[in-house]
Design an enzyme around this catalytic site. Structure first.
Site: not given
Length: 271
Positions: A15, A138, A151, A155, A186
């Site tokens: 996805s 990111s 996160y 990252k 997304t």
């Protein structure tokens, strides 16, 4: 640079950006290997592809399964030209409320598993003396974003690994790229982990109004084709944040020059 006739392997391909990368590469004539946990969703992505596809479903945290998949991926068309480490999961919770297991889970998926997959491929890439390793970090891998401490840690770590790896491989013909997307439309927010580790289950407006995945995928591949080492994939304020924290090319060049001048050999000889 065209990807026609090349073989690309994408993790997290079921996805979002991963699926969009698969479709875009396929439309450019690349053969595409799709990996993720959900084989049925990978098969749906494969149906949208115009070229040869191979499904290699596995959980990125399962290193044994990853090594088996690596052998199959290399054997399929005689080699991998482009590897995209895209699998990942995000977070939406305050640090003061977040269970430590959330940190373990996100760092395992977004950082450690991506490193393990890349390490498994390094002998193949270095042996061929060519190829592209692409790490999907990111904008949150360049600056700290609230509600995403785990996160951001993962990252940021992925950027550091990729930057050091790029320097080490700078004399081999293998290129290393880091893509730093901002908000992309997304399911990243819907699938993000909450404070207790459960899926958040809902999106947010900044994601819903974000860049279409197809645009993000094209920007990433255009950056790879141009040889960009750090690719900021964002709009508006997020683009400004990313650009302000972009690593200057001359700094990358300086570190690569250290390698060319024998830095690694000197340090190893001292040990």
């Amino acid at each position: 640079m065209s990807f026609a006739g090349k073989t690309a392997w994408i993790t997290g391909a079921s996805s979002g950006i991963g699926a969009a990368l698969a479709r875009t590469l396929s439309s450019d004539g690349a053969s595409v290997i799709l990996s993720g946990r959900d084989e049925a969703r990978l098969a749906q992505v494969a149906q949208d592809c115009d070229s040869k596809t191979l499904l290699l479903p596995f959980d990125v945290r399962d290193e044994d399964a990853m090594h088996v998949a690596t052998e199959k991926a290399i054997d399929w068309q005689g080699g991998i030209d482009l590897f995209v480490a895209n699998a990942g999961i995000s977070q939406r919770s305050r640090a003061t409320q977040t269970a430590m297991q959330v940190y373990h889970d996100i760092i395992d998926i977004d950082l450690t598993a991506q490193i393990a997959a890349s390490q498994a491929l390094l002998p193949h890439f270095a042996g061929r003396g060519s190829g592209h390793l692409v790490f999907i970090s990111s904008v949150a891998g360049k600056i700290g974003i609230p509600l995403r401490t785990a996160y951001c840690a993962a990252k940021h770590g992925l950027v550091g690994y990729a930057d050091a790896l790029r320097a080490e491989l700078s004399q081999t013909g293998v290129s290393v790229h880091v893509a730093c997307p901002g908000s992309v439309a997304t399911n990243v927010s819907r699938n993000a982990l909450s404070a207790d580790g459960s899926p958040r289950g809902r999106s947010d407006s900044v994601i819903d109004n974000g860049m279409p995945p197809e645009e993000a995928a094209q920007r990433i591949l255009d950056g790879v084709a141009r040889g960009e080492r750090e690719i900021i994939v964002a709009r508006g304020g997020e683009s400004s944040w990313g650009e302000q924290r972009r690593t200057p090319d001359d700094l990358f060049d300086q570190v690569a020059a250290m390698v060319a001048n024998g830095y690694m050999e000197t340090i190893e000889a001292e040990g």
